[in-house]
Design a protein around this motif. Structure first.
Motif, PDB file in Angstrom:
ATOM      1  N   GLU A   1       0.055  13.002  16.148  1.00  0.00           N
ATOM      2  CA  GLU A   1      -0.787  11.997  15.602  1.00  0.00           C
ATOM      3  C   GLU A   1      -0.349  10.479  16.080  1.00  0.00           C
ATOM      4  O   GLU A   1       0.826  10.344  16.067  1.00  0.00           O
ATOM      5  CB  GLU A   1      -1.179  12.015  14.060  1.00  0.00           C
ATOM      6  CG  GLU A   1      -1.881  13.086  13.835  1.00  0.00           C
ATOM      7  CD  GLU A   1      -2.158  13.398  12.456  1.00  0.00           C
ATOM      8  OE1 GLU A   1      -2.570  12.500  11.688  1.00  0.00           O
ATOM      9  OE2 GLU A   1      -1.831  14.484  12.025  1.00  0.00           O
ATOM     10  N   THR A   2      -1.074   9.698  16.371  1.00  0.00           N
ATOM     11  CA  THR A   2      -0.767   8.154  16.896  1.00  0.00           C
ATOM     12  C   THR A   2      -0.520   7.525  15.265  1.00  0.00           C
ATOM     13  O   THR A   2       0.157   6.421  15.493  1.00  0.00           O
ATOM     14  CB  THR A   2      -1.717   7.580  17.834  1.00  0.00           C
ATOM     15  OG1 THR A   2      -3.110   7.289  17.180  1.00  0.00           O
ATOM     16  CG2 THR A   2      -1.830   8.424  18.828  1.00  0.00           C
TER      17      THR A   2
ATOM     18  N   GLU B   1      -7.464   5.961  19.163  1.00  0.00           N
ATOM     19  CA  GLU B   1      -6.257   6.501  18.663  1.00  0.00           C
ATOM     20  C   GLU B   1      -6.792   7.458  17.288  1.00  0.00           C
ATOM     21  O   GLU B   1      -6.280   8.427  17.052  1.00  0.00           O
ATOM     22  CB  GLU B   1      -5.140   5.487  18.304  1.00  0.00           C
ATOM     23  CG  GLU B   1      -4.727   4.873  19.139  1.00  0.00           C
ATOM     24  CD  GLU B   1      -3.869   3.527  18.703  1.00  0.00           C
ATOM     25  OE1 GLU B   1      -2.859   3.067  19.494  1.00  0.00           O
ATOM     26  OE2 GLU B   1      -4.362   2.841  17.664  1.00  0.00           O
ATOM     27  N   LYS B   2      -7.885   6.939  16.465  1.00  0.00           N
ATOM     28  CA  LYS B   2      -8.241   7.843  15.593  1.00  0.00           C
ATOM     29  C   LYS B   2      -8.846   8.976  16.108  1.00  0.00           C
ATOM     30  O   LYS B   2      -8.645  10.338  15.497  1.00  0.00           O
ATOM     31  CB  LYS B   2      -9.563   6.905  14.858  1.00  0.00           C
ATOM     32  CG  LYS B   2      -9.070   5.917  13.939  1.00  0.00           C
ATOM     33  CD  LYS B   2     -10.086   5.274  13.435  1.00  0.00           C
ATOM     34  CE  LYS B   2      -9.598   3.856  12.729  1.00  0.00           C
ATOM     35  NZ  LYS B   2     -10.620   2.851  12.189  1.00  0.00           N
TER      36      LYS B   2
ATOM     37  N   ASP C   1      -5.831  11.293  16.708  1.00  0.00           N
ATOM     38  CA  ASP C   1      -5.357  11.691  15.385  1.00  0.00           C
ATOM     39  C   ASP C   1      -6.281  12.982  15.188  1.00  0.00           C
ATOM     40  O   ASP C   1      -5.781  14.123  14.325  1.00  0.00           O
ATOM     41  CB  ASP C   1      -5.463  10.448  14.427  1.00  0.00           C
ATOM     42  CG  ASP C   1      -4.461   9.592  14.575  1.00  0.00           C
ATOM     43  OD1 ASP C   1      -3.488  10.054  15.663  1.00  0.00           O
ATOM     44  OD2 ASP C   1      -4.429   8.460  14.158  1.00  0.00           O
TER      45      ASP C   1
ATOM     46  N   LYS D   1      -4.927  16.641  14.421  1.00  0.00           N
ATOM     47  CA  LYS D   1      -4.991  17.239  13.017  1.00  0.00           C
ATOM     48  C   LYS D   1      -6.001  18.524  12.953  1.00  0.00           C
ATOM     49  O   LYS D   1      -5.553  19.313  12.135  1.00  0.00           O
ATOM     50  CB  LYS D   1      -5.289  16.023  12.127  1.00  0.00           C
ATOM     51  CG  LYS D   1      -5.385  16.448  10.516  1.00  0.00           C
ATOM     52  CD  LYS D   1      -6.003  15.277   9.733  1.00  0.00           C
ATOM     53  CE  LYS D   1      -7.007  15.699   8.596  1.00  0.00           C
ATOM     54  NZ  LYS D   1      -8.232  15.177   8.635  1.00  0.00           N
TER      55      LYS D   1
END
Length: 189
Positions: A88-89, A96-97, A100, A104
């Protein structure tokens, strides 16, 4: 006598008006209401940016693979995407979300992303990309390399196929223009 002709003219006008209202109503139902009922709009599980990946130097074949016969082998696996995105970043940008979310929800638990395939062909269609070398991918596919997010996915509620699935008439037209055979056995096995 004048009253009779007036009633006759009024009757014709009423029929014409009724016809026009019915015609416009049929156009609205056929062009707007029916497609809204027939297709449901869905979004991809991850807002994948082909543009970002293309800017990194990846071409279509970097992620989308084919067999020796040219058949499409499917979308990239979660594991192949995780090679470049293992962690994840913790970032704040939308991109970036999404990374992630991918890590995840899919990469860490080892779950394949349930991508919606825009141009999945029916089982009775054999399409060989190997037989279509020399064409750019965008000849048949949308130019996603310039898109920051996937286009809307419209699923036919009756067939389960995407609205964007190549239609037989499109293939036939191209075959006719290129001088290729349009015999049934060429595409249907």
């Amino acid at each position: 006598m004048e009253e009779r002709q007036s009633n006759k003219a009024g009757g014709v006008g009423g029929v014409v008006l009724l016809f026009l209202v019915g015609f416009v109503g049929a156009l609205v139902v056929g062009w707007w209401v029916f497609p809204q009922l027939l297709f449901s709009q869905k979004t991809q599980p991850i807002l994948f940016s082909h543009k970002v990946h293309a800017e990194q130097g990846l071409d279509c074949e970097s992620c989308h693979t084919f067999s020796e016969t040219g058949q499409f082998l499917g979308l990239p696996s979660t594991a192949s995407c995780a090679e470049c995105h293992p962690d994840e970043t913790g970032g704040a940008t939308d991109a970036e979300k999404e990374i992630d979310k991918f890590v995840k929800d899919y990469a860490k638990p080892g779950i394949e992303v349930p991508w919606l395939v825009y141009q999945y062909q029916p089982d009775n269609v054999f399409f060989s990309h190997a037989a279509h070398t020399g064409f750019e991918c965008t000849t048949c596919h949308p130019d996603v390399a310039n898109m920051d997010s996937p286009p809307p996915y419209h699923e036919n509620r009756l067939s389960g196929y995407s609205k964007q699935t190549m239609k037989m008439w499109e293939c036939e037209r191209c075959h006719a223009q290129m001088g290729a055979s349009n015999a049934c056995y060429v595409c249907h096995k």
